[in-house]
Design an enzyme around this catalytic site. Structure first.
Site, PDB file in Angstrom:
ATOM      1  N   ASP A  34      46.262 -13.209  -5.790  1.00 26.39           N
ATOM      2  CA  ASP A  34      47.687 -13.351  -5.480  1.00 26.39           C
ATOM      3  C   ASP A  34      48.528 -12.372  -6.284  1.00 26.39           C
ATOM      4  OD1 ASP A  34      47.070 -15.320  -3.752  1.00 26.39           O
ATOM      5  OD2 ASP A  34      47.862 -16.978  -4.938  1.00 26.39           O
ATOM      6  N   LYS A 115      53.544 -26.303  -7.268  1.00 25.83           N
ATOM      7  CA  LYS A 115      53.206 -25.591  -6.024  1.00 25.83           C
ATOM      8  C   LYS A 115      51.702 -25.708  -5.810  1.00 25.83           C
ATOM      9  CE  LYS A 115      53.864 -21.148  -3.683  1.00 25.83           C
ATOM     10  NZ  LYS A 115      52.457 -20.898  -3.313  1.00 25.83           N
ATOM     11  N   GLU A 171      50.630 -29.838   2.357  1.00 27.57           N
ATOM     12  CA  GLU A 171      49.667 -28.837   1.892  1.00 27.57           C
ATOM     13  C   GLU A 171      48.292 -29.493   1.823  1.00 27.57           C
ATOM     14  OE1 GLU A 171      49.565 -24.676   0.463  1.00 27.57           O
ATOM     15  OE2 GLU A 171      51.065 -25.934   1.453  1.00 27.57           O
ATOM     16  N   LYS A 287      63.851 -26.276  -5.484  1.00 30.14           N
ATOM     17  CA  LYS A 287      64.551 -26.486  -4.222  1.00 30.14           C
ATOM     18  C   LYS A 287      65.920 -27.123  -4.458  1.00 30.14           C
ATOM     19  CE  LYS A 287      60.215 -27.513  -1.768  1.00 30.14           C
ATOM     20  NZ  LYS A 287      59.447 -28.567  -1.044  1.00 30.14           N
ATOM     21  N   LYS A 311      55.740 -18.039  -9.876  1.00 30.27           N
ATOM     22  CA  LYS A 311      54.300 -17.825 -10.021  1.00 30.27           C
ATOM     23  C   LYS A 311      53.953 -17.672 -11.503  1.00 30.27           C
ATOM     24  CE  LYS A 311      52.769 -17.586  -5.696  1.00 30.27           C
ATOM     25  NZ  LYS A 311      52.143 -16.356  -5.203  1.00 30.27           N
ATOM     26  N   CYS A 426      26.979  10.310   5.591  1.00 32.91           N
ATOM     27  CA  CYS A 426      26.551   9.541   4.418  1.00 32.91           C
ATOM     28  C   CYS A 426      26.245   8.103   4.826  1.00 32.91           C
ATOM     29  CB  CYS A 426      27.648   9.565   3.361  1.00 32.91           C
ATOM     30  SG  CYS A 426      27.290   8.549   1.918  1.00 32.91           S
TER      31      CYS A 426
END
Length: 666
Positions: A34, A115, A171, A287, A311, A426
């Site tokens: 990430d 998260k 999620e 949020k 992050k 190659c």
């Protein structure tokens, strides 16, 4: 960076990001972590911010990375878009987010939550009964995975209250314990293990056989209400509490704050405890709590303005560089890989990491025997951060002057970081070139994966991409795990690919700097493979969207003696060498041959949808306004492209005029 260099780099970044989006979202097989992906995306964002005229309708900065696969699952249109989140990597960026919010609303309350690193899905209920589940896809269209979601025990099939209609977003993830059990079993069975829990969850959820999904013991956290009938909710925290009442498993903790500094404190707290959580997290989400304030803030083309993802920086550890191994890629590029004393990073043992190219090695001053710092961002692929100590009498690393695969000389072009093998035959390049040739965006030969290609090469059945069109069913049946039915299916797929549109063939050839979009521009402009081969640099450069380097690469490729032989072979084998011509009924006199630039926010279309309509009606789209532009389709907040169009006297149309033009058939 001047504009020409910026355009080339932006084009390269888009191709790289699209490739890694395909690997991450659709194949569940990421090749970079990430952190590295975020660096590519941030670099592209910075270029487009400096040169807004370089923004394209299909840029990764303008869309969510995934897409729906019509091959595995039926498409599901999301009435409420499943948006992505903008990422921040520092406390100062979180403070900048707060400043942007306060420019529009007063006294915001933020909810901060972990998260989860998994796969985002939608679940729909009618009268309290689960009726449909889907993946996010590209945010607008996902995949129907209803049967697979029904295997997840933590997703209720019947709610505690008979809500008339409810769509939630959650999620899907795999717990750390489940992940370790699965990869242990994979190792014991000699199978390739999953790279991380997110990869495992995504691969498990997108199985055609729901029994496989069920065996993987997936879980889900529900974190948002997309749509609801019969109940009025005013805030995010209120909605999470309501979801718990209905029987959903929501995030284990979520706290609200009025002060951005306290938000940052909470982000740090989550960072401290996340290693002890039974599931993987890759950040924290901030949020706006009030739904009314969210509506006031709105969204960009890709992100909501009322939320931000933070992050966490990757884990770092010291180890020793034992050796540098050189591998040869599809285009002949020699790529160095570092071999390290094994070190534990993010729960796995690391002993190898890419060193990218000679410039990277020189920049870090990497020498065999060095003590180095490794990090494993996103818990996928490690990278070298820095050298902390050289060994006594160490010497700078010298790149080989001959190819380690075939022994041919290697060369490095001016202004290029990469060394390349000069031998087009190659053996190391062949397999990678074949994989590109048969890929979905190129010749799209279904069933011809890397394992089959390697067997064909190892058994000396093919020595070039065109040899695929010479093999027969009996040869394929002689390969491992290839019976008569599989062989016949593959032969049919190869035969079917002969009729592909010309642009696919041009892209499949693997011309440097020529992606699928550039290949389509060439096919549309010249119409036949022969015409492309005979075109001058000036003719190619005149194509809207082509730069000088791209034109030179095309021109030089078709001047090679081996390319001329290749074209004759292509014709002999019966591959299509002509671009599809649209019938009059498919085109529109006001669009045919015209170049459009789309700018601003459109009310009734996404930019990609408008671009698709233009191309279907015979027109072309471009990312920048010039004297060659015929129309600029301008939405709200059109910005610099609109200004440039007006200064050049280019016709500017709005959506209403666009619709009128569509309706006027010749």
């Amino acid at each position: 960076m001047n504009k020409n260099d910026a355009e080339l780099r932006a084009d390269e970044l888009r191709r790289l990001i699209d490739y890694h989006n395909q690997k991450y979202y659709n194949e569940d097989s990421p090749e970079i972590d990430d952190f590295e992906y975020d660096k590519l995306l941030r670099e592209l964002e910075n270029i487009e911010a400096e040169y807004p005229e370089l923004i394209t309708t299909n840029s990764p900065t303008q869309k969510v990375g995934g897409n729906a696969s019509g091959e595995k699952f039926a498409p599901v249109v999301h009435n409420v878009p499943m948006e992505s989140l903008h990422d921040s990597f520092s406390h100062s960026e979180i403070r900048d987010f707060d400043k942007r919010v306060r420019e529009t609303i007063s006294n915001p309350t933020y909810v901060v939550e972990p998260k989860i690193d998994g796969l985002s899905v939608s679940a729909e209920y009618k009268n309290g009964i689960f009726v449909r589940g889907s993946t996010r896809g590209d945010g607008s269209v996902g995949e129907d995975i209803t049967e697979n979601l029904m295997t997840i025990k933590s997703l209720p099939m019947k709610l505690n209250k008979p809500i008339p209609y409810l769509e939630v977003r959650g999620e899907v993830y795999m717990s750390n314990d489940t992940f370790m059990k699965i990869i242990t079993a994979q190792d014991e069975n000699g199978e390739k293990p999953f790279k991380n829990p997110r990869n495992a969850a995504a691969g498990s959820l997108r199985q055609k056989d729901a029994k496989i999904t069920k065996a993987r013991s997936l879980d889900i956290f529900v974190f948002n209400i997309q749509q609801i009938d019969g109940v009025t909710l005013n805030s995010h925290k209120e909605s999470l509490n309501f979801l718990k009442e209905l029987g959903f498993t929501v995030l284990p903790f979520y706290n609200d704050f009025n002060d951005i500094e306290k938000v940052i404190d909470e982000i740090e707290r989550i960072g401290e405890v996340r290693q002890s959580l039974p599931f993987q997290t890759d950040g924290a989400v901030i949020k706006i709590d009030s739904f009314a304030q969210r509506t006031e803030l709105g969204s960009t083309a890709k992100f909501p303005k009322w939320a931000e993802a933070y992050k966490y920086p990757p884990e770092e550890k010291e180890t020793t560089l034992l050796d540098i191994e050189i591998n040869v890629g599809r285009t002949g590029v020699l790529t160095p890989t570092g071999i390290f004393s094994p070190v534990s990073l993010a729960g796995t043992t690391v002993s190898r990491a890419t060193l990218h190219n000679i410039d990277f090695i020189k920049e870090k001053d990497l020498r065999i025997g060095d003590t180095v710092v490794l990090r494993k961002a996103g818990e996928i692929i490690p990278e070298v951060v820095k050298v902390t100590a050289h060994t006594e009498n160490s010497e700078p690393f010298e790149f080989p002057k001959i190819c380690p695969s075939c022994g041919s000389p290697v060369t490095r072009e001016i202004d290029e970081a990469a060394f390349r093998c000069t031998n087009t035959d190659c053996p190391a390049q062949l397999i990678r070139h074949l994989i590109h040739f048969v890929s979905r965006d190129a010749m799209d030969i279904d069933g011809l994966g890397s394992a089959v290609i390697e067997q064909l090469v190892d058994n000396e059945m093919i020595s070039s991409p065109l040899d695929l069109y010479r093999i027969n069913s009996a040869q394929i049946q002689s390969l491992e795990r290839m019976g008569e039915k599989s062989a016949n299916n593959l032969i049919n797929a190869i035969e079917k690919s002969k009729s592909n549109d010309l642009y696919r063939l041009v892209f499949a050839l693997g011309i440097r700097h020529i992606g699928q979009k550039a290949a389509k521009l060439l096919a549309d402009e010249f119409g036949t493979l022969d015409a492309i081969a005979e075109a001058s640099i000036e003719q190619i450069s005149a194509i809207e969207g082509f730069g000088g380097i791209m034109a030179e690469c095309v021109y030089d490729y078709f001047r090679l003696p081996e390319t001329k032989v290749l074209i004759e072979e292509i014709k002999t084998l019966g591959l299509n060498t002509q671009a599809e011509k649209k019938s009059k009924s498919e085109t529109n006199a006001l669009f045919e041959g015209k170049t459009f630039v789309i700018t601003g926010t459109l009310k009734n279309y996404k930019r990609t949808e408008a671009a698709s309509i233009i191309e279907q009606l015979g027109g072309k789209t471009s990312s920048s306004v010039s004297k060659k532009t015929d129309f600029v389709l301008a939405g709200e907040e059109a910005g610099s492209k609109l200004t440039k169009a007006q200064s050049l006297g280019v016709a500017v149309i709005d959506e209403e005029e666009f619709e009128r033009m569509r309706s006027l058939q010749e």
